[in-house]
Write a protein that holds these residues in place. Sequence first.
Motif, short mmCIF file in Angstrom:
data_model
loop_
_atom_site.label_atom_id
_atom_site.label_comp_id
_atom_site.label_asym_id
_atom_site.label_seq_id
_atom_site.Cartn_x
_atom_site.Cartn_y
_atom_site.Cartn_z
N ALA A 54 0.81 -1.22 0.00
CA ALA A 54 0.00 0.00 0.00
C ALA A 54 0.84 1.27 0.00
O ALA A 54 0.29 2.37 0.06
CB ALA A 54 -0.93 0.00 1.21
N GLY A 55 2.18 1.12 -0.07
CA GLY A 55 3.04 2.29 -0.02
C GLY A 55 3.20 2.83 1.39
O GLY A 55 3.64 3.96 1.58
N ASN A 56 2.84 2.03 2.38
CA ASN A 56 2.96 2.43 3.78
C ASN A 56 3.94 1.47 4.45
O ASN A 56 3.57 0.60 5.23
CB ASN A 56 1.58 2.36 4.45
N GLU A 57 5.22 1.62 4.13
CA GLU A 57 6.23 0.66 4.58
C GLU A 57 6.46 0.71 6.08
O GLU A 57 7.10 -0.17 6.65
CB GLU A 57 7.54 0.91 3.83
N ALA A 58 5.94 1.72 6.73
CA ALA A 58 6.12 1.84 8.18
C ALA A 58 5.00 1.16 8.96
O ALA A 58 4.96 1.25 10.18
CB ALA A 58 6.20 3.32 8.57
N LEU A 59 4.08 0.46 8.24
CA LEU A 59 2.92 -0.11 8.93
C LEU A 59 3.33 -1.10 10.01
O LEU A 59 2.78 -1.10 11.12
CB LEU A 59 1.99 -0.79 7.92
N GLY A 60 4.29 -1.97 9.72
CA GLY A 60 4.75 -2.93 10.72
C GLY A 60 5.37 -2.24 11.91
O GLY A 60 5.11 -2.60 13.07
N LEU A 545 -5.31 -6.40 -0.91
CA LEU A 545 -4.41 -6.27 0.24
C LEU A 545 -3.89 -4.84 0.35
O LEU A 545 -3.69 -4.32 1.45
CB LEU A 545 -3.23 -7.24 0.11
N LYS A 546 -3.68 -4.20 -0.81
CA LYS A 546 -3.24 -2.80 -0.80
C LYS A 546 -4.29 -1.93 -0.12
O LYS A 546 -3.95 -1.02 0.65
CB LYS A 546 -3.00 -2.31 -2.22
N VAL A 547 -5.54 -2.19 -0.42
CA VAL A 547 -6.62 -1.43 0.22
C VAL A 547 -6.59 -1.66 1.73
O VAL A 547 -6.73 -0.73 2.51
CB VAL A 547 -7.99 -1.84 -0.37
N LEU A 548 -6.38 -2.91 2.13
CA LEU A 548 -6.29 -3.23 3.54
C LEU A 548 -5.15 -2.48 4.20
O LEU A 548 -5.30 -1.92 5.30
CB LEU A 548 -6.09 -4.74 3.71
N GLY A 549 -4.02 -2.41 3.52
CA GLY A 549 -2.87 -1.70 4.08
C GLY A 549 -3.07 -0.20 4.12
O GLY A 549 -2.39 0.50 4.89
N ALA A 550 -3.98 0.31 3.30
CA ALA A 550 -4.24 1.76 3.27
C ALA A 550 -5.26 2.20 4.29
O ALA A 550 -5.49 3.41 4.46
CB ALA A 550 -4.70 2.18 1.88
N LEU A 551 -5.91 1.25 4.99
CA LEU A 551 -6.97 1.62 5.93
C LEU A 551 -6.50 2.60 7.01
O LEU A 551 -7.23 3.54 7.34
CB LEU A 551 -7.54 0.36 6.58
N PRO A 552 -5.29 2.43 7.60
CA PRO A 552 -4.86 3.44 8.58
C PRO A 552 -4.78 4.84 7.99
O PRO A 552 -5.12 5.83 8.64
CB PRO A 552 -3.48 2.92 9.01
N THR A 553 -4.33 4.93 6.73
CA THR A 553 -4.25 6.23 6.06
C THR A 553 -5.64 6.79 5.82
O THR A 553 -5.89 7.99 6.02
CB THR A 553 -3.50 6.10 4.73
N LEU A 554 -6.57 5.93 5.38
CA LEU A 554 -7.94 6.36 5.16
C LEU A 554 -8.58 6.84 6.45
O LEU A 554 -9.33 7.82 6.48
CB LEU A 554 -8.76 5.22 4.57
N MET A 558 -6.87 10.63 4.75
CA MET A 558 -6.08 10.83 3.54
C MET A 558 -6.30 9.66 2.62
O MET A 558 -6.32 8.51 3.05
CB MET A 558 -4.59 10.94 3.89
N VAL A 559 -6.44 9.93 1.35
CA VAL A 559 -6.65 8.88 0.35
C VAL A 559 -5.38 8.73 -0.47
O VAL A 559 -4.96 9.67 -1.15
CB VAL A 559 -7.83 9.22 -0.58
N PRO A 560 -4.72 7.58 -0.43
CA PRO A 560 -3.50 7.37 -1.20
C PRO A 560 -3.79 7.19 -2.67
O PRO A 560 -4.93 6.96 -3.06
CB PRO A 560 -2.94 6.07 -0.60
N PRO A 561 -2.78 7.30 -3.50
CA PRO A 561 -2.99 7.08 -4.94
C PRO A 561 -3.37 5.65 -5.21
O PRO A 561 -3.16 4.77 -4.38
CB PRO A 561 -1.63 7.42 -5.55
N GLY A 562 -3.93 5.40 -6.40
CA GLY A 562 -4.35 4.05 -6.78
C GLY A 562 -3.16 3.12 -6.87
O GLY A 562 -2.01 3.55 -6.91
N PRO A 563 -3.45 1.79 -6.89
CA PRO A 563 -2.38 0.80 -6.96
C PRO A 563 -1.52 0.97 -8.20
O PRO A 563 -2.01 1.35 -9.24
CB PRO A 563 -3.15 -0.53 -7.02
#
Length: 563
Positions: A54-60, A545-554, A558-563
């Motif tokens: 999701a482009g959120n490499e800091a999620l872990g 899975l990308k959408v799942l990883g973007a949930l914290p951002t949402l 904030m809405v991240p760019p598309g996959p």
Amino acid sequence: MRRVRMICCLAAATAWLAGTDSLAAQAQQAPVVVVSFSGYDEVLADVAHVGKLAGNEALGTMLEAALARGLQGGGLAGLDKKRPWGAVVQTDGAGFSWYVFVPVSDLGALLNALTPRLGKPTEASPGVWKLEPKPGQAIFVRQKGTGWAVGAPSAEVLQAVADDPLPALADLPKTYDLAVRVNIRNIPAAVREQFLFPFRMILSQRALRREGETEQQFRLRDRMTRQSLQRLVTLANELDWVQVGLNIDRQASRGWLEYQLVGAEGTATAEELHLEKEPKTDFAGFVIPGATLSLSASSAYSQTQIRRAEDQLDGLRQRALAELKRQGLPVPVLRQGTQIINELADIMKATIAQGRVDMGLSLMTGQNGIALVAGTRVAEAEKVDKLFRGLARQAVKDGLASEDAIQLDSHQHGGVSFHTIRLSLPADVPPQVRRLTGDPLNVVLGAGQQAAYLAVGPKAVELLNQAMDRSRAEAGKPTLPMTVVVAVGPLAQLVTTVGQAPANQMVQTLADMLSRSEGKDHLTITTRSIPHGSSVHIEFEEDLLKVLGALPTLAAGMVPPGP
């Protein structure tokens, strides 16, 4: 869904009862609820993988930081992060108890790390530590076997736990990141009866005759109410176990959720849940690769399932007739509507009585609009055709359609005669919807050879002919009892096109996020047969899975760019 809700309620009731440590710890124990966690490192790696997609490499890292804050900076020192964790609720038939176990490299360090949450450990006896998270609430902990920290509500229960508790999880940690298994048959009969009591009360109240209800409607509803209660009783007594598991496959970059229902061997429930291992379909050509939505269903039904479906259909028929009468329609119109409902219900009942479902369906969307094609097995196909013809003639007679708009026997294919209907859309239909459907909307219907067919779209005839030809070439093709495939991005885009803002804002966000998907946005639902039961597998591809990883951002707005 009713079946799943009942099982979840049973699990919740069991977990609640587990708080009462009323059993004799040395008695023979049977597991009721088993919870499996594949391990700290494994799950953290999955979370990091989803975040990276999701482009959120800091999620872990964010998850670890949140855990550290929850432990007031204590972390998880002393925890062996590579091995699984587990929890078990068990019974001796008279009461319930529980224990949890986690792998440790240093029990003392882990207890100290957990002190802010579980309290300062005190030594209750040699090698046994007592924690008091709240006044009057005690947890006893000791190290067992090769580095297992085991916790239980009493020292007696703790003593009875095996030195190696891992076998209690069976293969769950190898298959799932997180899993829960409820052994329904191990729940004492008295507890199951306590669970059923409120349902008996609710259903008994529903058995009272309602105002305006005819005697026939009342008898039908009363019979269905009694059958519902008996169904609950049967499930509570004949289900063996239910299992739910979630897993992320990093190598394949996909995730899946699975639940399984299994009946006790030799019971009617086991027979009913056990689906055909490899059913065959005569409608394989109606499942089109690349469709936005496709459905395939093929399975035989037991006599119990047939009777239940027939009763449900009778209920639908009575409700439809009652609603029709409430419309205050002229007598001729009411008579005609009643006839149509009864004829349709009779056809469906005859189809149910055959004890088999077999169908295929695909919905396509794109710049050229939408198209739908479907085929299904039916009994008395000639009656379906007769119903089509009667409705078409009546529509012309009532001025609902012109003679030019309806073409009976417009073409034949595969021994089936088809009818074409061109429906003009109402004036208030939005332009974007008109572009999708076309105006007029082209519909093709036909029935024959023990099947009914439907196609919608500008090229409906061509689409239908091709689907029938493919199905004939693959007649008897092995399949699964049910398969549903959804391309989530295109479907979300369709919903936003026909929907109204702001009600579809969440769907619009989903559509935007998946707008650049390269065909990896599919949600696939399949059912399979397992010994004495069935399994439902829900798989989601990489872009989901990308959408799942973007949930914290949402969640942060904030809405991240598309996959």
